[in-house]
Design a protein around this motif. Structure first.
Motif, PDB file in Angstrom:
ATOM      1  N   LEU A 289      62.327  69.362  20.340  1.00  0.00           N
ATOM      2  CA  LEU A 289      61.634  70.642  20.478  1.00  0.00           C
ATOM      3  C   LEU A 289      60.132  70.405  20.371  1.00  0.00           C
ATOM      4  O   LEU A 289      59.661  69.797  19.409  1.00  0.00           O
ATOM      5  CB  LEU A 289      62.073  71.616  19.371  1.00  0.00           C
ATOM      6  N   THR A 290      59.386  70.875  21.356  1.00  0.00           N
ATOM      7  CA  THR A 290      57.928  70.756  21.298  1.00  0.00           C
ATOM      8  C   THR A 290      57.303  72.140  21.458  1.00  0.00           C
ATOM      9  O   THR A 290      57.932  73.060  21.985  1.00  0.00           O
ATOM     10  CB  THR A 290      57.391  69.827  22.405  1.00  0.00           C
ATOM     11  N   ASP A 291      56.061  72.259  21.012  1.00  0.00           N
ATOM     12  CA  ASP A 291      55.366  73.542  21.135  1.00  0.00           C
ATOM     13  C   ASP A 291      54.659  73.627  22.492  1.00  0.00           C
ATOM     14  O   ASP A 291      54.865  72.788  23.360  1.00  0.00           O
ATOM     15  CB  ASP A 291      54.396  73.755  19.969  1.00  0.00           C
ATOM     16  N   GLU A 292      53.807  74.634  22.648  1.00  0.00           N
ATOM     17  CA  GLU A 292      53.182  74.900  23.949  1.00  0.00           C
ATOM     18  C   GLU A 292      52.042  73.956  24.276  1.00  0.00           C
ATOM     19  O   GLU A 292      51.558  73.945  25.411  1.00  0.00           O
ATOM     20  CB  GLU A 292      52.688  76.348  23.990  1.00  0.00           C
ATOM     21  N   TRP A 293      51.588  73.178  23.294  1.00  0.00           N
ATOM     22  CA  TRP A 293      50.476  72.265  23.567  1.00  0.00           C
ATOM     23  C   TRP A 293      50.686  70.973  22.790  1.00  0.00           C
ATOM     24  O   TRP A 293      50.944  70.992  21.585  1.00  0.00           O
ATOM     25  CB  TRP A 293      49.153  72.896  23.158  1.00  0.00           C
ATOM     26  N   SER A 294      50.607  69.859  23.480  1.00  0.00           N
ATOM     27  CA  SER A 294      50.749  68.546  22.849  1.00  0.00           C
ATOM     28  C   SER A 294      49.532  67.711  23.187  1.00  0.00           C
ATOM     29  O   SER A 294      49.104  67.643  24.344  1.00  0.00           O
ATOM     30  CB  SER A 294      52.010  67.833  23.344  1.00  0.00           C
ATOM     31  N   LYS A 295      48.997  67.057  22.177  1.00  0.00           N
ATOM     32  CA  LYS A 295      47.822  66.222  22.414  1.00  0.00           C
ATOM     33  C   LYS A 295      48.234  64.934  23.120  1.00  0.00           C
ATOM     34  O   LYS A 295      49.398  64.533  23.104  1.00  0.00           O
ATOM     35  CB  LYS A 295      47.119  65.903  21.094  1.00  0.00           C
ATOM     36  N   SER A 296      47.279  64.280  23.743  1.00  0.00           N
ATOM     37  CA  SER A 296      47.525  63.046  24.469  1.00  0.00           C
ATOM     38  C   SER A 296      48.024  61.956  23.515  1.00  0.00           C
ATOM     39  O   SER A 296      47.529  61.812  22.390  1.00  0.00           O
ATOM     40  CB  SER A 296      46.233  62.586  25.156  1.00  0.00           C
ATOM     41  N   GLY A 297      49.013  61.200  23.955  1.00  0.00           N
ATOM     42  CA  GLY A 297      49.567  60.133  23.124  1.00  0.00           C
ATOM     43  C   GLY A 297      50.694  60.577  22.228  1.00  0.00           C
ATOM     44  O   GLY A 297      51.316  59.759  21.543  1.00  0.00           O
ATOM     45  N   ASN A 298      50.955  61.876  22.215  1.00  0.00           N
ATOM     46  CA  ASN A 298      52.041  62.400  21.386  1.00  0.00           C
ATOM     47  C   ASN A 298      53.378  62.088  22.050  1.00  0.00           C
ATOM     48  O   ASN A 298      53.559  62.320  23.237  1.00  0.00           O
ATOM     49  CB  ASN A 298      51.879  63.914  21.237  1.00  0.00           C
TER      50      ASN A 298
END
Length: 200
Positions: free
Chosen positions: A139-148
């Motif tokens: 499950l991920t949210d609406e925004w993920s930083k690069s490299g995540n």
């Protein structure tokens, strides 16, 4: 004179349907996929209620900054005598992203591991299942930083070297011969990438 006529058991159209059914059932029992590389976004749609099932010997599953992903994947070994070993080559999740590992064929009940921002490769280590299934819920949210994301190596293995018809690791795990010499540490001790496996 009365002639007894036997009715036709199958019409030509029903025979065609029967052939397709037989072919479909034969592919259902097909052998496991060997070493595969999957990006989680190519396996998962946006709906969590439609889990994907795959029979594998080994897989490298990667994730890289997916936004708003709700995903359930179940992997199964080729034999009920096998179990799964899960090992992360990369693990960097933020606090709004969650990866659950279940020892079984569904994402219900108690999870074996819950990984998020406090999880590192060091404190997670190697995860072993007790069954021949493993289910991942991501499950991920609406925004993920690069490299995540993560890079997860999943390997089907037998713990007993007795009767190993494939490759026997130095740690006595028995894995598919097709998982050797592919620059992926499937044994856990890297012996599948050495001269023991006749790698060049």
């Amino acid at each position: 004179m009365n002639r007894c006529v036997m009715p036709a058991l199958f019409s030509p159209s029903s025979l065609v349907i029967l052939v397709f059914l037989v072919l479909g059932l034969s592919t259902y029992g097909a052998s496991a996929e060997k070493n595969k590389y999957y990006h989680i976004s190519t396996l998962c749609g946006q709906k969590i209620f439609h889990p994907l099932y795959k029979k594998i010997d080994g897989v490298v599953l990667t994730s890289d900054s997916e936004d708003d992903l709700k995903c359930v994947i179940t992997f199964q070994t080729d034999s009920i005598l096998q179990k799964f070993m899960l090992r992360f080559d990369h693990l960097a999740l933020d606090c709004n992203d969650h990866l659950f590992v279940y020892d079984g064929d569904n994402a219900y009940g108690t999870h074996k591991a819950h990984l998020s921002c406090r999880s590192t490769r060091g404190n997670v280590g190697t995860i072993f299942t007790q069954s021949n299934f493993v289910t991942l819920k991501y499950l991920t949210d609406e925004w993920s930083k690069s490299g995540n994301g993560f890079k997860l190596v999943i390997t089907a293995f037998k713990t007993s070297p007795v009767g190993c018809q494939d490759f026997q690791c130095l740690n006595t795990f028995c894995i598919s011969e097709d998982l050797t010499c592919d620059n992926i540490n499937h044994c856990g001790d890297n012996s599948d990438e050495t001269s023991l496996a006749l790698c060049p």
